[in-house]
Design a protein around this motif. Sequence first.
Motif, short mmCIF file in Angstrom:
data_model
loop_
_atom_site.label_atom_id
_atom_site.label_comp_id
_atom_site.label_asym_id
_atom_site.label_seq_id
_atom_site.Cartn_x
_atom_site.Cartn_y
_atom_site.Cartn_z
N ARG A 47 0.90 -1.15 0.14
CA ARG A 47 0.21 -0.12 -0.05
C ARG A 47 1.34 1.07 0.23
NH1 ARG A 47 -5.29 -0.99 3.81
NH2 ARG A 47 -5.88 -2.41 2.54
N LEU A 48 1.88 1.12 0.57
CA LEU A 48 2.80 2.67 0.76
C LEU A 48 3.68 2.45 -0.56
CD1 LEU A 48 4.61 4.30 2.02
CD2 LEU A 48 5.86 2.92 3.22
N PHE A 49 4.29 1.42 -1.27
CA PHE A 49 4.68 2.01 -2.47
C PHE A 49 3.22 1.52 -3.08
CE2 PHE A 49 8.10 -0.83 -0.68
CZ PHE A 49 9.03 0.70 -0.71
N SER A 50 2.64 1.75 -3.51
CA SER A 50 1.22 1.79 -4.40
C SER A 50 0.86 3.86 -4.13
CB SER A 50 -0.28 1.79 -4.20
OG SER A 50 -1.05 1.43 -4.60
N PHE A 51 0.67 4.36 -3.26
CA PHE A 51 0.84 5.63 -2.66
C PHE A 51 1.81 6.07 -3.25
CE2 PHE A 51 0.67 9.72 -0.59
CZ PHE A 51 -0.38 10.33 -0.71
N ILE A 52 3.47 6.08 -2.83
CA ILE A 52 4.24 5.81 -3.90
C ILE A 52 4.43 6.89 -5.25
CG2 ILE A 52 6.40 6.19 -3.85
CD1 ILE A 52 7.39 5.37 -1.23
N ASP A 53 3.46 4.82 -5.92
CA ASP A 53 3.58 5.72 -7.28
C ASP A 53 2.14 6.88 -7.88
OD1 ASP A 53 5.64 3.39 -7.79
OD2 ASP A 53 3.86 1.60 -7.82
N PHE A 54 1.53 6.99 -7.08
CA PHE A 54 0.00 7.66 -7.47
C PHE A 54 0.87 9.26 -7.32
CE2 PHE A 54 -2.81 10.82 -5.38
CZ PHE A 54 -3.62 10.41 -5.92
N TRP A 55 1.60 8.96 -5.89
CA TRP A 55 2.24 11.07 -6.17
C TRP A 55 3.47 10.93 -7.40
CZ3 TRP A 55 1.90 13.70 -1.61
CH2 TRP A 55 3.54 15.05 -1.44
N LYS A 56 3.77 10.33 -7.60
CA LYS A 56 4.77 10.38 -8.45
C LYS A 56 4.15 10.23 -9.94
CE LYS A 56 8.76 7.80 -6.81
NZ LYS A 56 9.95 6.72 -7.49
N GLU A 57 3.11 10.02 -9.91
CA GLU A 57 2.16 10.45 -10.89
C GLU A 57 1.81 11.11 -11.22
OE1 GLU A 57 0.28 6.26 -12.48
OE2 GLU A 57 1.79 5.72 -12.06
N GLU A 58 0.36 11.32 -9.84
CA GLU A 58 -0.75 12.47 -10.13
C GLU A 58 -0.91 13.84 -9.37
OE1 GLU A 58 -3.96 12.05 -11.65
OE2 GLU A 58 -3.05 9.92 -12.17
N ILE A 59 0.39 14.21 -8.63
CA ILE A 59 1.46 15.04 -8.04
C ILE A 59 2.04 15.73 -8.45
CG2 ILE A 59 1.40 15.88 -5.03
CD1 ILE A 59 -1.31 14.27 -5.06
N GLU A 60 1.65 17.27 -8.32
CA GLU A 60 3.03 18.01 -8.94
C GLU A 60 3.97 18.57 -8.12
OE1 GLU A 60 1.29 21.98 -10.68
OE2 GLU A 60 -0.04 21.05 -11.25
N GLY A 61 4.08 17.97 -6.76
CA GLY A 61 5.03 18.27 -5.91
C GLY A 61 5.71 17.15 -6.01
N PRO A 62 7.72 17.55 -6.77
CA PRO A 62 8.86 16.34 -6.50
C PRO A 62 8.82 15.81 -5.46
CG PRO A 62 9.58 17.87 -7.62
CD PRO A 62 8.35 18.16 -7.68
N LEU A 63 8.68 14.33 -4.84
CA LEU A 63 9.31 13.81 -3.93
C LEU A 63 10.62 14.15 -3.45
CD1 LEU A 63 7.49 10.73 -3.47
CD2 LEU A 63 7.03 12.33 -2.27
N HIS A 64 11.11 14.73 -2.50
CA HIS A 64 12.70 14.43 -2.34
C HIS A 64 12.77 13.27 -0.91
CE1 HIS A 64 16.19 16.26 0.70
NE2 HIS A 64 16.38 16.98 0.18
#
Length: 89
Positions: A47-64
Amino acid sequence: MEPSETELMLKGYGLTTAEFTYHMPDYTHVLNTFVWQDYDLAPDHPRLFSFIDFWKEEIEGPLHHVRFSHRKMMSSGEWRNVVGEFYIN
Protein backbone atom coordinates in the motif's frame (compact mmCIF):
# COMPACT_ATOMS: atom_id res chain seq x y z
CA MET A 1 -17.20 -3.78 2.15
CA GLU A 2 -13.71 -3.05 3.45
CA PRO A 3 -12.38 -5.16 6.32
CA SER A 4 -12.26 -3.54 9.75
CA GLU A 5 -8.98 -2.50 11.37
CA THR A 6 -9.20 -5.47 13.75
CA GLU A 7 -9.64 -7.90 10.85
CA LEU A 8 -6.60 -6.40 9.11
CA MET A 9 -4.48 -6.71 12.28
CA LEU A 10 -5.53 -10.37 12.67
CA LYS A 11 -4.40 -10.98 9.07
CA GLY A 12 -0.92 -9.65 9.90
CA TYR A 13 -1.25 -6.02 8.87
CA GLY A 14 0.43 -3.34 10.94
CA LEU A 15 0.13 0.43 11.08
CA THR A 16 2.52 2.14 8.68
CA THR A 17 3.21 5.85 9.08
CA ALA A 18 5.11 7.67 6.34
CA GLU A 19 6.39 11.24 6.21
CA PHE A 20 6.76 12.57 2.69
CA THR A 21 9.06 15.54 2.16
CA TYR A 22 8.52 17.14 -1.23
CA HIS A 23 9.36 20.26 -3.23
CA MET A 24 6.59 22.80 -3.65
CA PRO A 25 5.57 22.96 -7.33
CA ASP A 26 5.78 26.77 -7.65
CA TYR A 27 8.72 27.27 -5.27
CA THR A 28 11.24 24.51 -5.97
CA HIS A 29 13.59 25.55 -3.15
CA VAL A 30 10.83 25.20 -0.52
CA LEU A 31 10.22 21.82 1.10
CA ASN A 32 6.91 20.75 2.59
CA THR A 33 5.80 17.61 4.45
CA PHE A 34 2.81 15.30 4.24
CA VAL A 35 2.02 12.50 6.72
CA TRP A 36 0.26 9.34 5.52
CA GLN A 37 -1.02 6.38 7.60
CA ASP A 38 -2.55 3.08 6.57
CA TYR A 39 -2.54 -0.57 7.54
CA ASP A 40 0.07 -2.39 5.47
CA LEU A 41 1.99 -5.67 5.28
CA ALA A 42 5.69 -5.67 6.14
CA PRO A 43 8.29 -6.13 4.68
CA ASP A 44 6.88 -5.54 1.18
CA HIS A 45 4.59 -2.57 2.06
CA PRO A 46 2.36 -2.82 -1.05
CA ARG A 47 0.00 0.00 0.00
CA LEU A 48 2.86 2.40 0.76
CA PHE A 49 4.59 1.77 -2.56
CA SER A 50 1.26 2.03 -4.36
CA PHE A 51 0.75 5.46 -2.79
CA ILE A 52 4.29 6.50 -3.77
CA ASP A 53 3.55 5.47 -7.37
CA PHE A 54 0.29 7.46 -7.23
CA TRP A 55 2.21 10.49 -5.91
CA LYS A 56 4.79 10.32 -8.71
CA GLU A 57 2.05 10.12 -11.38
CA GLU A 58 -0.61 12.50 -10.03
CA ILE A 59 0.98 15.04 -7.65
CA GLU A 60 2.99 17.94 -9.06
CA GLY A 61 5.39 18.29 -6.11
CA PRO A 62 8.42 16.02 -6.70
CA LEU A 63 9.43 13.89 -3.73
CA HIS A 64 12.59 14.78 -1.86
CA HIS A 65 12.53 11.80 0.52
CA VAL A 66 10.18 9.45 2.37
CA ARG A 67 10.63 8.22 5.95
CA PHE A 68 8.37 5.53 7.33
CA SER A 69 7.88 3.29 10.32
CA HIS A 70 5.83 0.15 10.76
CA ARG A 71 4.34 -1.28 13.93
CA LYS A 72 2.54 -4.59 14.09
CA MET A 73 -0.16 -4.06 16.68
CA MET A 74 -1.57 -7.55 17.14
CA SER A 75 -1.22 -11.07 15.80
CA SER A 76 -3.83 -13.81 15.64
CA GLY A 77 -2.33 -15.64 18.63
CA GLU A 78 -2.61 -12.56 20.85
CA TRP A 79 -6.34 -11.96 20.37
CA ARG A 80 -9.15 -13.89 21.99
CA ASN A 81 -12.87 -13.35 22.03
CA VAL A 82 -14.16 -12.90 25.57
CA VAL A 83 -17.88 -13.23 26.25
CA GLY A 84 -19.22 -11.93 29.53
CA GLU A 85 -19.08 -8.99 31.86
CA PHE A 86 -18.12 -8.50 35.48
CA TYR A 87 -20.16 -6.20 37.67
CA ILE A 88 -18.49 -4.75 40.73
CA ASN A 89 -20.89 -3.31 43.33
